[in-house]
Design a protein around this motif. Structure first.
Motif, PDB file in Angstrom:
ATOM      1  N   ASP A 189       0.851  -1.200   0.000  1.00 30.70           N
ATOM      2  CA  ASP A 189       0.000   0.000   0.000  1.00 30.70           C
ATOM      3  C   ASP A 189       0.882   1.242   0.000  1.00 30.70           C
ATOM      4  O   ASP A 189       2.036   1.189   0.413  1.00 30.70           O
ATOM      5  CB  ASP A 189      -0.890   0.031   1.255  1.00 30.70           C
ATOM      6  N   ASP A 216       0.458   3.980   1.771  1.00 28.45           N
ATOM      7  CA  ASP A 216       0.285   4.876   2.913  1.00 28.45           C
ATOM      8  C   ASP A 216       1.343   4.730   4.005  1.00 28.45           C
ATOM      9  O   ASP A 216       1.222   5.324   5.064  1.00 28.45           O
ATOM     10  CB  ASP A 216      -1.111   4.684   3.516  1.00 28.45           C
ATOM     11  N   GLN A 271       1.965   2.241   5.880  1.00 21.09           N
ATOM     12  CA  GLN A 271       1.588   1.393   7.031  1.00 21.09           C
ATOM     13  C   GLN A 271       2.424   0.118   7.080  1.00 21.09           C
ATOM     14  O   GLN A 271       2.707  -0.393   8.154  1.00 21.09           O
ATOM     15  CB  GLN A 271       0.113   1.022   6.931  1.00 21.09           C
ATOM     16  N   ARG A 285       3.088  -3.364  11.732  1.00 24.52           N
ATOM     17  CA  ARG A 285       2.317  -2.420  10.907  1.00 24.52           C
ATOM     18  C   ARG A 285       2.126  -1.110  11.657  1.00 24.52           C
ATOM     19  O   ARG A 285       1.700  -1.094  12.805  1.00 24.52           O
ATOM     20  CB  ARG A 285       0.969  -3.047  10.577  1.00 24.52           C
ATOM     21  N   ARG A 344      -1.228   4.901   9.439  1.00 24.36           N
ATOM     22  CA  ARG A 344      -1.185   5.610   8.174  1.00 24.36           C
ATOM     23  C   ARG A 344      -0.383   6.899   8.347  1.00 24.36           C
ATOM     24  O   ARG A 344      -0.598   7.632   9.309  1.00 24.36           O
ATOM     25  CB  ARG A 344      -2.630   5.958   7.806  1.00 24.36           C
TER      26      ARG A 344
HETATM   27 MG    MG Z   1      -3.727   1.602   4.818  1.00 23.28          MG
END
Ligand code: MG
Ligand code: UDP
Length: 325
Positions: free
Chosen positions: A102, A104, A106, A204, A207
């Protein structure tokens, strides 16, 4: 020869986060190629999923700045799974390995080192697995974990706590392209392709900027897609439940008959109402589940294209890479 890596990044309305994370991806490519693990020809492939903000303009200007940045734009918003799929399919003829992630920030970019190492040690698929879900809200954690449990109870093979942060080799992607379904649930489909696979754990983060595009409604949709595209167990459960209800109903009929024969029949409003409500509820739920599958069959028979690309950034590499394997 060192392998060519394509990092595939879906982007939907990510103007707030892209300028922050794009340089991190570039640095990772540069570090990995300086370490001699990947080729200089590796790329960062952004897939603009029909964004309504400045995301595509940002991608185009990144591509102007550095040849490692390239991008494709889907003709409209098709959702995360289709965007990742489009990127992987475009990458497969141009590289040896892909990593989908992704945009973002994360997912920990540094886990890519271990992923590439695992590839160099002979693994074709490396799943990024979250070591903890502390940064998720209690609600997200709870729903996600229940979902994995339901899926495995349904007999579907999914990697626990793995989203779509994953390394896949070009030869896996070429086989994957033969899975013709339109309903894509990538994390459930990849294990079906086979080939040697392993996992890499990472933590993780939150964001970096912007907002999540997975509200509860979309998450439930993804969960329903996951279950119905990987398993037919719900249909079998309906059958078993149907048999169970039929047995109960048979006993109920016997009871009603005997009561009537013995002349003890009472007005019976409550029992009749309960049975009618119960059976009609069961029937509606069952019809709904069957409808889900029929809907899937309907979409599959249309055989529509799974992605449509409307634009590419300049100097987009031509296909035809011979795998170095
Ligand atoms: Mg995300
Ligand atoms: N995304 C996409 N199309 C969509 C929704 C999301 O390409 O319709 C992308 C988004 O830009 C991000 C990734 O999918 O890179 C994951 O989305 P998000 O971070 O919003 O989901 P979450 O991490 O909250 O589950």
């Amino acid at each position: 020869m060192t392998p060519i890596l394509y990092i595939v990044i879906p982007c939907y309305n990510e103007e707030a986060v892209l300028p922050i994370t794009a340089p991190l991806f570039l640095k990772k490519i540069q570090d990995l190629s300086a370490a001699g693990k990947i080729s200089e020809d590796s790329r960062i492939l952004f897939v603009n999923d029909g964004s309504r903000d400045q995301t595509w303009q940002i991608i185009c200007s990144l591509a102007e700045q550095d040849r490692h940045y390239i991008g494709i734009a889907q003709s409209r918003n098709r959702g995360h799974q289709n965007a990742v799929f489009a990127g992987l399919m475009e990458a497969k003829d141009r590289c040896d390995i892909t990593i989908s992630i992704d945009c973002d920030g994360q997912d920990d970019i540094n886990a890519m080192d271990q992923m590439v190492d695992a590839y160099l040690n002979g693994y074709d698929v490396v799943y990024g697995v979250r070591s903890s879900r502390e940064t998720d809200s209690f609600f997200k954690r709870f729903t996600a974990q229940s979902f994995y449990k339901v899926l495995s109870a349904m007999g579907a093979e999914v990697v626990y706590n793995h989203a779509d942060y994953r390394l896949m080799s070009a030869r896996v992607l070429k086989e994957f392209a033969n899975f013709r379904e339109v309903n894509l649930y990538l994390r459930g489909m990849v294990p079906l392709v086979g080939f040697p696979s392993t996992t890499v754990t990472y933590s993780r983060a939150e964001r970096i900027a912007g907002e999540s595009h997975y509200p509860l409604k979309k998450m439930l949709g993804l969960a329903a897609d996951g279950i119905t595209s990987l398993s037919v167990k719900p249909l079998r459960m309906i059958t078993s439940f149907g048999v169970f209800v039929a047995v109960i109903s048979f006993i109920g009929c016997l009871w009603a008959l005997i009561t009537a024969i013995c002349g003890k029949a009472v007005p019976g409003w409550a029992s009749t109402t309960c049975i009618v409500c119960f059976v009609s509820g069961v029937q509606l739920v069952s019809l709904g589940i069957i409808g889900e599958y029929i809907g899937k069959i309907y979409m599959e028979t249309k055989d529509r294209p799974r992605y449509i690309i409307s634009e590419r950034t300049k100097d987009f590499p031509k296909p035809g890479k011979d795998s170095c394997l």
